[in-house]
Motif scaffolding. Structure first.
Motif, mmCIF file in Angstrom:
data_model
loop_
_atom_site.group_PDB
_atom_site.id
_atom_site.type_symbol
_atom_site.label_atom_id
_atom_site.label_comp_id
_atom_site.label_asym_id
_atom_site.label_seq_id
_atom_site.Cartn_x
_atom_site.Cartn_y
_atom_site.Cartn_z
ATOM 1 N N TYR A 152 0.862 -1.183 0.000
ATOM 2 C CA TYR A 152 0.000 0.000 0.000
ATOM 3 C C TYR A 152 0.897 1.232 0.000
ATOM 4 O O TYR A 152 1.814 1.336 0.831
ATOM 5 N N THR A 153 0.674 2.147 -0.931
ATOM 6 C CA THR A 153 1.540 3.317 -1.047
ATOM 7 C C THR A 153 0.714 4.590 -1.112
ATOM 8 O O THR A 153 -0.517 4.556 -1.197
ATOM 9 N N ARG A 154 1.421 5.714 -1.120
ATOM 10 C CA ARG A 154 0.736 7.006 -1.226
ATOM 11 C C ARG A 154 -0.058 7.122 -2.516
ATOM 12 O O ARG A 154 -1.029 7.884 -2.588
ATOM 13 N N ALA A 155 0.320 6.370 -3.546
ATOM 14 C CA ALA A 155 -0.419 6.395 -4.807
ATOM 15 C C ALA A 155 -1.833 5.851 -4.638
ATOM 16 O O ALA A 155 -2.706 6.111 -5.476
ATOM 17 N N ASP A 156 -2.070 5.120 -3.552
ATOM 18 C CA ASP A 156 -3.408 4.570 -3.281
ATOM 19 C C ASP A 156 -4.293 5.553 -2.520
ATOM 20 O O ASP A 156 -5.479 5.284 -2.332
ATOM 21 N N TRP A 157 -3.736 6.670 -2.072
ATOM 22 C CA TRP A 157 -4.535 7.640 -1.327
ATOM 23 C C TRP A 157 -5.533 8.348 -2.223
ATOM 24 O O TRP A 157 -5.232 8.667 -3.377
ATOM 25 N N ALA A 158 -6.703 8.625 -1.691
ATOM 26 C CA ALA A 158 -7.665 9.472 -2.389
ATOM 27 C C ALA A 158 -7.099 10.891 -2.443
ATOM 28 O O ALA A 158 -6.468 11.347 -1.481
ATOM 29 N N PRO A 159 -7.291 11.613 -3.552
ATOM 30 C CA PRO A 159 -6.782 12.993 -3.635
ATOM 31 C C PRO A 159 -7.278 13.873 -2.500
ATOM 32 O O PRO A 159 -6.550 14.739 -2.013
ATOM 33 N N GLU A 160 -8.519 13.648 -2.044
ATOM 34 C CA GLU A 160 -9.070 14.449 -0.955
ATOM 35 C C GLU A 160 -8.291 14.214 0.338
ATOM 36 O O GLU A 160 -8.085 15.142 1.128
ATOM 37 N N PHE A 161 -7.875 12.960 0.553
ATOM 38 C CA PHE A 161 -7.086 12.680 1.748
ATOM 39 C C PHE A 161 -5.716 13.341 1.653
ATOM 40 O O PHE A 161 -5.239 13.948 2.623
ATOM 41 N N ALA A 162 -5.069 13.241 0.496
ATOM 42 C CA ALA A 162 -3.750 13.869 0.323
ATOM 43 C C ALA A 162 -3.834 15.369 0.578
ATOM 44 O O ALA A 162 -2.970 15.960 1.234
ATOM 45 N N ALA A 163 -4.898 16.009 0.079
ATOM 46 C CA ALA A 163 -5.079 17.443 0.298
ATOM 47 C C ALA A 163 -5.272 17.747 1.779
ATOM 48 O O ALA A 163 -4.769 18.759 2.292
ATOM 49 N N MET A 164 -5.977 16.878 2.483
ATOM 50 C CA MET A 164 -6.170 17.072 3.913
ATOM 51 C C MET A 164 -4.848 16.988 4.668
ATOM 52 O O MET A 164 -4.595 17.750 5.613
ATOM 53 N N VAL A 165 -3.967 16.077 4.244
ATOM 54 C CA VAL A 165 -2.644 15.978 4.873
ATOM 55 C C VAL A 165 -1.866 17.269 4.645
ATOM 56 O O VAL A 165 -1.237 17.804 5.565
ATOM 57 N N ILE A 166 -1.908 17.792 3.428
ATOM 58 C CA ILE A 166 -1.199 19.037 3.133
ATOM 59 C C ILE A 166 -1.767 20.176 3.978
ATOM 60 O O ILE A 166 -1.027 20.991 4.536
ATOM 61 N N ASP A 167 -3.093 20.232 4.094
ATOM 62 C CA ASP A 167 -3.718 21.246 4.948
ATOM 63 C C ASP A 167 -3.184 21.158 6.376
ATOM 64 O O ASP A 167 -2.868 22.170 7.007
ATOM 65 N N SER A 168 -3.087 19.933 6.899
ATOM 66 C CA SER A 168 -2.654 19.752 8.287
ATOM 67 C C SER A 168 -1.193 20.143 8.463
ATOM 68 O O SER A 168 -0.805 20.665 9.514
ATOM 69 N N MET A 169 -0.367 19.896 7.455
ATOM 70 C CA MET A 169 1.041 20.275 7.545
ATOM 71 C C MET A 169 1.194 21.799 7.585
ATOM 72 O O MET A 169 2.139 22.325 8.174
ATOM 73 N N GLY A 170 0.265 22.508 6.980
ATOM 74 C CA GLY A 170 0.306 23.968 6.989
ATOM 75 C C GLY A 170 0.043 24.564 8.352
ATOM 76 O O GLY A 170 0.316 25.743 8.582
ATOM 77 N N LYS A 171 -0.467 23.741 9.295
ATOM 78 C CA LYS A 171 -0.761 24.231 10.635
ATOM 79 C C LYS A 171 0.420 24.108 11.587
ATOM 80 O O LYS A 171 0.332 24.495 12.747
ATOM 81 N N ARG A 172 1.527 23.549 11.095
ATOM 82 C CA ARG A 172 2.727 23.480 11.929
ATOM 83 C C ARG A 172 3.194 24.886 12.280
ATOM 84 O O ARG A 172 3.016 25.827 11.513
ATOM 85 N N GLU A 173 3.812 25.028 13.441
ATOM 86 C CA GLU A 173 4.134 26.355 13.954
ATOM 87 C C GLU A 173 5.180 27.085 13.126
ATOM 88 O O GLU A 173 5.143 28.304 13.017
ATOM 89 N N TRP A 209 3.275 13.276 0.945
ATOM 90 C CA TRP A 209 4.312 12.332 1.412
ATOM 91 C C TRP A 209 5.591 13.086 1.781
ATOM 92 O O TRP A 209 6.172 12.884 2.836
ATOM 93 N N TRP A 210 5.998 13.984 0.917
ATOM 94 C CA TRP A 210 7.214 14.774 1.141
ATOM 95 C C TRP A 210 7.054 15.707 2.330
ATOM 96 O O TRP A 210 7.967 15.851 3.150
ATOM 97 N N LEU A 211 5.883 16.320 2.469
ATOM 98 C CA LEU A 211 5.662 17.266 3.554
ATOM 99 C C LEU A 211 5.666 16.604 4.933
ATOM 100 O O LEU A 211 5.886 17.275 5.939
ATOM 101 N N THR A 212 5.450 15.296 4.988
ATOM 102 C CA THR A 212 5.547 14.580 6.263
ATOM 103 C C THR A 212 6.971 14.098 6.519
ATOM 104 O O THR A 212 7.212 13.347 7.471
ATOM 105 N N GLY A 213 7.911 14.508 5.677
ATOM 106 C CA GLY A 213 9.306 14.144 5.874
ATOM 107 C C GLY A 213 9.673 12.779 5.341
ATOM 108 O O GLY A 213 10.698 12.208 5.725
#
Length: 233
Positions: A152-173, A209-213
């Motif tokens: 199972y890889t990031r390629a299996d993620w729904a685009p909406e989920f990937a966007a949600m991850v990016i949104d959450s990374m933007g909340k880092r201090e 994927w990249w934004l989570t390090g």
């Protein structure tokens, strides 16, 4: 409740995907390295078990009118992962199934007026609203499912989920250097940090994927030729 994954069916589907992958793992594969430095696949599953159990305990406390942190301390959380990772695969499989079932039940029991209630990760530590729990658990399952490195890889993620991850990374201090992330498979861009910086382009999943390090930034391009440094999530 404001949550992209407030629908229990979406969380249930992610849980079922994860459990299917875990059930397919040969016993010998559990001790092999995962995609996370220093962690075997057993460590990843142990973390997912304890995360679900910690959230269930905190949610159960809210229903009872008590403040129960997810973990007694950071040190206890880390040691519990180490200890549980040494368990037999059959025990880990059983515990994961029980933990995901208990989490779903605990989430369903939260009354509507309790969603704004804060939950502490550890006593006296960072807190988050109960309403953010569905999104948090979804990120834990989907990202660490890919970390298992078991098909199972990031390629299996729904685009909406990937966007949600990016949104959450933007909340880092804080970010060491400013940049813009542009999703080539969606009409969206995100700005990180303050000031001018390069634009990093790629699919939503590759950016998330990249934004989570994770990874080296495969599939991404930067208009100044270099990708900004990213710390692990």
């Amino acid at each position: 409740m404001s949550s992209a994954y407030a629908d229990p069916a979406l969380l249930a589907e992610a849980s079922q995907r994860l459990i299917r992958t875990v059930d397919r793992l040969e016993d010998a594969a559990w001790a092999e390295p995962s995609g996370l430095p220093g962690w075997t696949r057993a460590h990843v599953v142990a973390h997912l078990v304890l995360n679900a159990e910690g959230l269930s305990g905190a949610l159960g406390g809210i229903v009872q009118g008590e403040q129960i942190p997810m973990y007694p301390s950071q040190e206890a959380r880390d040691q519990d992962i180490e200890d549980l990772a040494q368990a037999e695969p059959a025990e880990l499989r059983t515990r994961l199934l029980a933990a995901t079932t208990d989490f779903a039940d605990a989430l369903a029991a939260v009354p509507e007026d309790a969603w704004p209630t804060p939950i502490e990760r550890v006593p006296g530590g960072r807190s988050f609203r109960t309403s953010s729990v569905p999104d948090m658990r979804m990120r834990e399952m989907e990202i660490h499912h890919a970390d298992l490195d078991a098909g199972y890889t990031r390629a299996d993620w729904a685009p909406e989920f990937a966007a949600m991850v990016i949104d959450s990374m933007g909340k880092r201090e804080a970010w060491d250097s400013p940049f813009t992330a542009r999703a080539t498979d969606a009409d969206r861009s995100w700005t990180f940090g303050s000031g001018a910086g390069p634009t990093v382009s790629g699919t939503s999943a590759d950016l998330a994927w990249w934004l989570t390090g994770r990874g080296s930034g495969a599939g991404l391009t930067s208009d100044d030729g270099e990708l900004p440094g990213i710390e692990a999530w």
